[in-house]
Design a protein around this motif. Structure first.
Motif, PDB file in Angstrom:
ATOM      1  N   PHE A   9       0.802  -1.226   0.000  1.00  0.00           N
ATOM      2  CA  PHE A   9       0.000   0.000   0.000  1.00  0.00           C
ATOM      3  C   PHE A   9       0.831   1.271   0.000  1.00  0.00           C
ATOM      4  O   PHE A   9       0.329   2.333  -0.322  1.00  0.00           O
ATOM      5  N   PHE A  10       2.081   1.185   0.378  1.00  0.00           N
ATOM      6  CA  PHE A  10       2.944   2.360   0.287  1.00  0.00           C
ATOM      7  C   PHE A  10       4.360   1.909  -0.038  1.00  0.00           C
ATOM      8  O   PHE A  10       4.912   1.039   0.620  1.00  0.00           O
ATOM      9  N   TYR A  11       4.914   2.506  -1.068  1.00  0.00           N
ATOM     10  CA  TYR A  11       6.272   2.206  -1.503  1.00  0.00           C
ATOM     11  C   TYR A  11       6.983   3.536  -1.652  1.00  0.00           C
ATOM     12  O   TYR A  11       6.660   4.317  -2.534  1.00  0.00           O
ATOM     13  N   LYS A  12       7.942   3.812  -0.792  1.00  0.00           N
ATOM     14  CA  LYS A  12       8.527   5.152  -0.739  1.00  0.00           C
ATOM     15  C   LYS A  12       9.530   5.446  -1.851  1.00  0.00           C
ATOM     16  O   LYS A  12       9.870   6.596  -2.072  1.00  0.00           O
ATOM     17  N   ASN A  13       9.980   4.446  -2.571  1.00  0.00           N
ATOM     18  CA  ASN A  13      11.024   4.677  -3.573  1.00  0.00           C
ATOM     19  C   ASN A  13      10.494   5.088  -4.940  1.00  0.00           C
ATOM     20  O   ASN A  13      11.273   5.466  -5.802  1.00  0.00           O
ATOM     21  N   TYR A  14       9.192   4.971  -5.156  1.00  0.00           N
ATOM     22  CA  TYR A  14       8.644   5.359  -6.458  1.00  0.00           C
ATOM     23  C   TYR A  14       7.132   5.523  -6.328  1.00  0.00           C
ATOM     24  O   TYR A  14       6.452   4.612  -5.880  1.00  0.00           O
ATOM     25  N   ASN A  15       6.622   6.681  -6.717  1.00  0.00           N
ATOM     26  CA  ASN A  15       5.192   6.947  -6.630  1.00  0.00           C
ATOM     27  C   ASN A  15       4.653   7.448  -7.960  1.00  0.00           C
ATOM     28  O   ASN A  15       5.390   7.870  -8.832  1.00  0.00           O
ATOM     29  N   ASN A  16       3.335   7.449  -8.079  1.00  0.00           N
ATOM     30  CA  ASN A  16       2.715   7.754  -9.367  1.00  0.00           C
ATOM     31  C   ASN A  16       2.595   9.250  -9.652  1.00  0.00           C
ATOM     32  O   ASN A  16       2.929  10.098  -8.834  1.00  0.00           O
ATOM     33  N   VAL A  17       2.080   9.536 -10.811  1.00  0.00           N
ATOM     34  CA  VAL A  17       2.011  10.900 -11.322  1.00  0.00           C
ATOM     35  C   VAL A  17       1.057  11.786 -10.518  1.00  0.00           C
ATOM     36  O   VAL A  17       1.171  13.008 -10.568  1.00  0.00           O
ATOM     37  N   MET A  18       0.154  11.201  -9.754  1.00  0.00           N
ATOM     38  CA  MET A  18      -0.761  12.009  -8.957  1.00  0.00           C
ATOM     39  C   MET A  18       0.009  12.891  -7.966  1.00  0.00           C
ATOM     40  O   MET A  18      -0.393  14.015  -7.691  1.00  0.00           O
ATOM     41  N   TRP A  19       1.116  12.381  -7.440  1.00  0.00           N
ATOM     42  CA  TRP A  19       1.944  13.173  -6.534  1.00  0.00           C
ATOM     43  C   TRP A  19       2.627  14.313  -7.285  1.00  0.00           C
ATOM     44  O   TRP A  19       2.776  15.414  -6.759  1.00  0.00           O
ATOM     45  N   THR A  20       3.052  14.046  -8.526  1.00  0.00           N
ATOM     46  CA  THR A  20       3.639  15.102  -9.357  1.00  0.00           C
ATOM     47  C   THR A  20       2.601  16.194  -9.607  1.00  0.00           C
ATOM     48  O   THR A  20       2.906  17.384  -9.496  1.00  0.00           O
ATOM     49  N   LEU A  70       8.899  12.261  -2.182  1.00  0.00           N
ATOM     50  CA  LEU A  70       7.911  11.679  -3.088  1.00  0.00           C
ATOM     51  C   LEU A  70       8.466  10.665  -4.083  1.00  0.00           C
ATOM     52  O   LEU A  70       7.899   9.595  -4.257  1.00  0.00           O
ATOM     53  N   ASN A  71       9.523  11.022  -4.790  1.00  0.00           N
ATOM     54  CA  ASN A  71      10.069  10.151  -5.842  1.00  0.00           C
ATOM     55  C   ASN A  71       8.977   9.683  -6.801  1.00  0.00           C
ATOM     56  O   ASN A  71       8.783   8.498  -7.017  1.00  0.00           O
ATOM     57  N   SER A  72       8.247  10.616  -7.374  1.00  0.00           N
ATOM     58  CA  SER A  72       7.109  10.259  -8.217  1.00  0.00           C
ATOM     59  C   SER A  72       7.459  10.308  -9.701  1.00  0.00           C
ATOM     60  O   SER A  72       8.528  10.758 -10.092  1.00  0.00           O
ATOM     61  N   ASP A  73       6.517   9.806 -10.501  1.00  0.00           N
ATOM     62  CA  ASP A  73       6.660   9.873 -11.956  1.00  0.00           C
ATOM     63  C   ASP A  73       6.975  11.308 -12.374  1.00  0.00           C
ATOM     64  O   ASP A  73       6.395  12.252 -11.842  1.00  0.00           O
ATOM     65  N   TYR A  74       7.842  11.467 -13.304  1.00  0.00           N
ATOM     66  CA  TYR A  74       8.249  12.738 -13.894  1.00  0.00           C
ATOM     67  C   TYR A  74       9.111  13.592 -12.979  1.00  0.00           C
ATOM     68  O   TYR A  74       9.782  14.491 -13.431  1.00  0.00           O
ATOM     69  N   GLY A  75       9.077  13.368 -11.675  1.00  0.00           N
ATOM     70  CA  GLY A  75       9.941  14.093 -10.757  1.00  0.00           C
ATOM     71  C   GLY A  75       9.800  15.605 -10.883  1.00  0.00           C
ATOM     72  O   GLY A  75       8.742  16.134 -11.215  1.00  0.00           O
ATOM     73  N   ILE A  76      10.894  16.295 -10.647  1.00  0.00           N
ATOM     74  CA  ILE A  76      10.862  17.758 -10.711  1.00  0.00           C
ATOM     75  C   ILE A  76      10.630  18.227 -12.142  1.00  0.00           C
ATOM     76  O   ILE A  76      10.082  19.312 -12.358  1.00  0.00           O
TER      77      ILE A  76
END
Length: 158
Positions: A9-20, A70-76
């Motif tokens: 349910f939570f993986y801190k090393n990679y998250n989806n684009v919603m966080w971006t 966050l480490n999300s899709d697309y990053g900064i």
């Protein structure tokens, strides 16, 4: 997303684009707030300089959040693309072109395909289309759950 792609349910090393997207929204909210306060108190070159410093500060804070939390899709790269489109809002097509170029440079070669999106954007007439937001509110998490279930039954131990 984490359940579908990482098995939990939570993986801190990679998250989806919603966080971006959320970080992009918070960034443009911060910029809008700073710009409004700057324009109330200053004018001319000083105001412009303070606005540029605001952009740099918001970008730095967003980068730190993206990098260490966050480490999300697309990053900064994705957050800056959102900021580019916001800052060039009165020149929507130019903003979109620059955002696509930025994403292509920062996030990889597949982002260059987004240049094709300029065609419908150019012809967009400014009116809202069909109201299907509730369909997509359900579709996004539902399709990720289906992917997870398929992986669970196809790949042993997942």
């Amino acid at each position: 997303f984490d359940l579908a792609f990482n098995g939990g349910f939570f993986y801190k090393n990679y998250n989806n684009v919603m966080w971006t997207l959320l970080l992009g929204l918070l960034s443009i909210w911060a910029l809008n707030t700073f710009f409004r306060k700057i324009r109330e108190k200053f004018s001319g070159a000083l105001a412009m300089g303070l606005e540029i410093l605001s952009i740099a500060a918001v970008t730095l804070v967003a980068d730190l959040i993206e990098e260490f939390i966050l480490n999300s899709d697309y990053g900064i790269g994705g957050v800056v693309a959102i900021m580019i489109m916001y800052l060039l809002g009165t020149h929507r097509l130019v903003g979109f072109v620059l955002a696509v170029l930025w994403l292509g440079l920062m996030c990889g070669s597949t982002e260059w395909y987004a240049i094709v999106d300029l065609i419908p954007l150019y012809f967009y007439h400014g009116r809202q289309g069909r109201k299907m937001k509730y369909f997509f509110y359900i579709f996004y998490p539902a399709h990720l759950l289906i992917i997870r279930l398929i992986a669970h039954f196809i790949v042993p131990g997942m």
